[in-house]
Write a protein that holds these residues in place. Sequence first.
Motif, PDB file in Angstrom:
ATOM      1  N   UNK B 229      16.755   9.596  11.168  1.00 48.87           N
ATOM      2  CA  UNK B 229      15.757  10.385  10.467  1.00 48.87           C
ATOM      3  C   UNK B 229      15.476   9.709   9.199  1.00 48.87           C
ATOM      4  N   UNK B 230      16.450   9.274   8.443  1.00 48.39           N
ATOM      5  CA  UNK B 230      16.326   8.696   7.113  1.00 48.39           C
ATOM      6  C   UNK B 230      15.409   7.289   7.377  1.00 48.39           C
ATOM      7  N   UNK B 231      15.840   6.709   8.478  1.00 54.03           N
ATOM      8  CA  UNK B 231      15.030   5.335   8.812  1.00 54.03           C
ATOM      9  C   UNK B 231      13.689   5.751   9.081  1.00 54.03           C
ATOM     10  N   UNK B 232      13.445   6.784   9.809  1.00 55.43           N
ATOM     11  CA  UNK B 232      11.987   7.020  10.455  1.00 55.43           C
ATOM     12  C   UNK B 232      11.243   7.367   9.146  1.00 55.43           C
ATOM     13  N   UNK B 233      11.708   8.109   8.340  1.00 58.16           N
ATOM     14  CA  UNK B 233      10.926   8.796   7.389  1.00 58.16           C
ATOM     15  C   UNK B 233      10.847   7.687   6.241  1.00 58.16           C
ATOM     16  N   UNK B 234      11.624   6.550   6.217  1.00 59.54           N
ATOM     17  CA  UNK B 234      11.453   5.543   5.148  1.00 59.54           C
ATOM     18  C   UNK B 234      10.365   4.688   5.770  1.00 59.54           C
ATOM     19  N   UNK B 235      10.493   4.324   7.109  1.00 62.14           N
ATOM     20  CA  UNK B 235       9.222   3.444   7.553  1.00 62.14           C
ATOM     21  C   UNK B 235       7.948   4.065   7.794  1.00 62.14           C
ATOM     22  N   UNK B 236       8.084   5.479   7.539  1.00 57.42           N
ATOM     23  CA  UNK B 236       6.651   6.165   7.611  1.00 57.42           C
ATOM     24  C   UNK B 236       6.301   6.057   6.177  1.00 57.42           C
ATOM     25  N   UNK B 237       6.963   6.252   5.317  1.00 57.96           N
ATOM     26  CA  UNK B 237       6.604   6.335   3.563  1.00 57.96           C
ATOM     27  C   UNK B 237       5.858   4.824   3.290  1.00 57.96           C
ATOM     28  N   UNK B 238       7.052   3.876   3.844  1.00 55.18           N
ATOM     29  CA  UNK B 238       6.331   2.431   3.737  1.00 55.18           C
ATOM     30  C   UNK B 238       5.094   2.127   4.144  1.00 55.18           C
ATOM     31  N   UNK B 239       4.905   2.686   5.565  1.00 55.35           N
ATOM     32  CA  UNK B 239       3.353   2.223   6.131  1.00 55.35           C
ATOM     33  C   UNK B 239       2.324   3.012   5.361  1.00 55.35           C
ATOM     34  N   UNK B 240       2.525   4.218   5.004  1.00 55.04           N
ATOM     35  CA  UNK B 240       1.664   4.814   4.039  1.00 55.04           C
ATOM     36  C   UNK B 240       1.292   3.995   2.899  1.00 55.04           C
ATOM     37  N   UNK B 241       2.275   3.776   2.106  1.00 55.89           N
ATOM     38  CA  UNK B 241       2.264   3.094   0.756  1.00 55.89           C
ATOM     39  C   UNK B 241       1.582   1.647   0.969  1.00 55.89           C
ATOM     40  N   UNK B 242       1.784   1.272   2.325  1.00 55.34           N
ATOM     41  CA  UNK B 242       0.885  -0.267   2.474  1.00 55.34           C
ATOM     42  C   UNK B 242      -0.380   0.007   2.629  1.00 55.34           C
ATOM     43  N   UNK B 243      -0.927   1.014   3.316  1.00 59.10           N
ATOM     44  CA  UNK B 243      -2.308   1.238   3.212  1.00 59.10           C
ATOM     45  C   UNK B 243      -2.873   1.888   1.924  1.00 59.10           C
ATOM     46  N   UNK B 244      -1.874   2.521   1.095  1.00 55.62           N
ATOM     47  CA  UNK B 244      -2.487   3.077  -0.045  1.00 55.62           C
ATOM     48  C   UNK B 244      -2.801   1.685  -1.133  1.00 55.62           C
ATOM     49  N   UNK B 245      -2.060   0.619  -0.977  1.00 51.80           N
ATOM     50  CA  UNK B 245      -2.260  -0.399  -1.885  1.00 51.80           C
ATOM     51  C   UNK B 245      -3.241  -1.402  -1.453  1.00 51.80           C
ATOM     52  N   UNK B 246      -3.667  -1.162  -0.302  1.00 54.55           N
ATOM     53  CA  UNK B 246      -4.635  -2.276   0.363  1.00 54.55           C
ATOM     54  C   UNK B 246      -5.774  -2.258  -0.760  1.00 54.55           C
ATOM     55  N   UNK B 247      -6.529  -3.442  -0.753  1.00 56.07           N
ATOM     56  CA  UNK B 247      -7.815  -3.570  -1.365  1.00 56.07           C
ATOM     57  C   UNK B 247      -8.765  -3.168  -0.789  1.00 56.07           C
ATOM     58  N   UNK B 248      -9.446  -2.155  -1.046  1.00 54.24           N
ATOM     59  CA  UNK B 248     -10.380  -1.492  -0.322  1.00 54.24           C
ATOM     60  C   UNK B 248     -11.761  -2.269  -0.459  1.00 54.24           C
ATOM     61  N   UNK B 249     -12.573  -2.391   0.590  1.00 51.65           N
ATOM     62  CA  UNK B 249     -13.566  -3.519   0.622  1.00 51.65           C
ATOM     63  C   UNK B 249     -14.752  -2.962  -0.806  1.00 51.65           C
ATOM     64  N   UNK B 250     -14.676  -1.671  -0.891  1.00 52.71           N
ATOM     65  CA  UNK B 250     -15.707  -1.243  -2.069  1.00 52.71           C
ATOM     66  C   UNK B 250     -15.256  -1.611  -3.298  1.00 52.71           C
ATOM     67  N   UNK B 251     -14.235  -2.111  -3.483  1.00 50.21           N
ATOM     68  CA  UNK B 251     -13.665  -2.670  -4.775  1.00 50.21           C
ATOM     69  C   UNK B 251     -14.371  -4.063  -5.135  1.00 50.21           C
ATOM     70  N   UNK B 252     -14.945  -4.546  -4.072  1.00 49.65           N
ATOM     71  CA  UNK B 252     -15.645  -5.819  -4.416  1.00 49.65           C
ATOM     72  C   UNK B 252     -16.504  -5.717  -5.502  1.00 49.65           C
ATOM     73  N   UNK B 253     -16.922  -4.535  -6.088  1.00 48.37           N
ATOM     74  CA  UNK B 253     -18.026  -4.211  -7.203  1.00 48.37           C
ATOM     75  C   UNK B 253     -19.375  -4.206  -6.915  1.00 48.37           C
ATOM     76  N   UNK B 254     -20.326  -4.900  -7.517  1.00 48.62           N
ATOM     77  CA  UNK B 254     -21.701  -4.526  -7.707  1.00 48.62           C
ATOM     78  C   UNK B 254     -22.470  -4.707  -6.414  1.00 48.62           C
ATOM     79  N   UNK B 255     -21.860  -5.592  -5.566  1.00 47.79           N
ATOM     80  CA  UNK B 255     -22.629  -5.956  -4.135  1.00 47.79           C
ATOM     81  C   UNK B 255     -22.789  -4.713  -3.238  1.00 47.79           C
ATOM     82  N   UNK B 256     -21.752  -3.742  -3.670  1.00 45.55           N
ATOM     83  CA  UNK B 256     -21.571  -2.598  -2.879  1.00 45.55           C
ATOM     84  C   UNK B 256     -22.393  -1.366  -3.326  1.00 45.55           C
ATOM     85  N   UNK B 257     -23.066  -1.467  -4.650  1.00 46.89           N
ATOM     86  CA  UNK B 257     -23.668  -0.264  -5.004  1.00 46.89           C
ATOM     87  C   UNK B 257     -24.969  -0.429  -4.374  1.00 46.89           C
TER      88      UNK B 257
END
Lengths: 268, 262
Positions: B229-257
């Motif tokens: 269970x510890x391994x499963x929880x760790x893998x889940x949290x690491x996957x969520x963190x991976x998506x949290x730190x993704x560079x979202x396309x809208x952060x490209x800046x002005x071209x998306x306004x």
Amino acid sequence: MKKQMRSLMRAGIWVGGAVGILLLAGGISLVLGVLLTGSTWAGTSPGVVWSLVRQGMRTLGFSVTTSVAAVALCFPLAWSLSVVLCYLVPRGRAGWLRKAINCLSAVPAVVFGTMSLSYIVPHIESAWWAVVATLILMSLMRQTRALTRVHDRYYALVETADTLGAYFCETVCQVVLPQAKKNYLAVALRMLTRCACEGVAILLVLSAYGAGADTLPTALMKALGVTGESGSVLWTQVLAVLLLLLVLVCNALISACMQEGRHNEKNA
Amino acid sequence: MRKTRNQLFLAALLTMAAVAVLFAVIPMALLTVDAITALLRSWGVLPGIGAVFLNTLQVLALVLVLTIPLSLLVSLWMYECVKGRVLVRMQRFMHGFSRVPAVLLGLVGHALIGKNSALHESVYTISAILTIMALPFMIARMDAALRAVPERYLLAGMLLGGRRTDILCRIVLPQAMPGIVRGGLELVERILCEATALLALMGAVMPNQVLATELFRLAWLGRKDAAVLAFLLMATMMTIRFFTTRRWRSEGGEQNCRYNWW
């Protein structure tokens, strides 16, 4: 139609904001009321209260000493790793390392507690050192991540100093350190607060040692009956007040250290 | 008129498609959970984990449904209506309150509920405590996301004749969306990791609660399958963190306004 929608939206924003603030204010008043209600203090002699406070101070001492030791031992390791990642490893290759550190810093505290119980506790006889080791394990990647964010702000300074011919150690010690020292203090204090307030992981580690060694959160959880035994309501309240005071002091120190301190309120 | 009809048609079509996807996906997800549980049970590993997993999803859904709209409204109110020293003090209060230890919130919940064990175990009580814990954090995040939108975008909207609510809906909120989504993912991380407040609330180590408390219970009892269970929880949290730190396309800046509010 559009005008009505706009008015409805503005009204919704006002109502939502007011409800949210009222809920928070009401919640805080309830917390203080529960903590300070007189019925549990009635008929208690000052001697009993004083002995509980002294016991609470010993627990507070254990919490603070383990947290300070963990941060003091962990900080140099995290700082070194962060400096290498930000200034030595080429930017293109550092991307996957940063992602790995980010992902590792997401591991929950209860998993660290389980790992410490299985792999650290069998090799350490002292409860104090076992708690310090667990806190270091828990804080290392988080501190590295926080320090990486600090060091990223000074990348241009390091490049400029490097271009002007300074050695790397001169750059870090004479350029980055003076600029970043307040941020280092803020990161260390945040980690200290986190370590002092950690409950679940430390409770798992302390379960392998005898009674007597407790941090404030673990003593509070034991008093609430999490481990089967329960303490008196008075003891629970003393622990809660001490923990709240510790958090308030740490928050005040963090606010004083950070750049957006009190002096900026006048410019708001 | 035609444009409105078209928009209504698209909205209805997307809603029906979303409902169809949910109807197809939810039974498949439940079947997957049942299959994994049955497999683990046949190996003698983690009995009852399916119920724990569903409890966790239920708590997560409840907390998200309660926290996100309320924190969005409060942060919009702070953005629009609060200025100056009051704003600074409110922001500092939110930051400070989000640092209150979880064990104290669990203690308050425990004190309020008293000896009623049914309420201690109830998913709604757990969700209420986690919502109170998550609100200041989420308000602080959303406030930061809204204020990260550059001032010049608002000025440009106002100079082009836009009203305040139009600028809010069509310029500020879309630009702040990556920050808001990132805050939402961090909220999911916090809810999944939270064990201290729930243990203090329950006042005992009870079986079949959420993943984090179940892991604590297994480790406390010295069970070997705590590692799984510890391994499963760790893998889940690491996957969520991976998506949290993704560079979202809208952060490209002005071209998306997009100034498409007329």
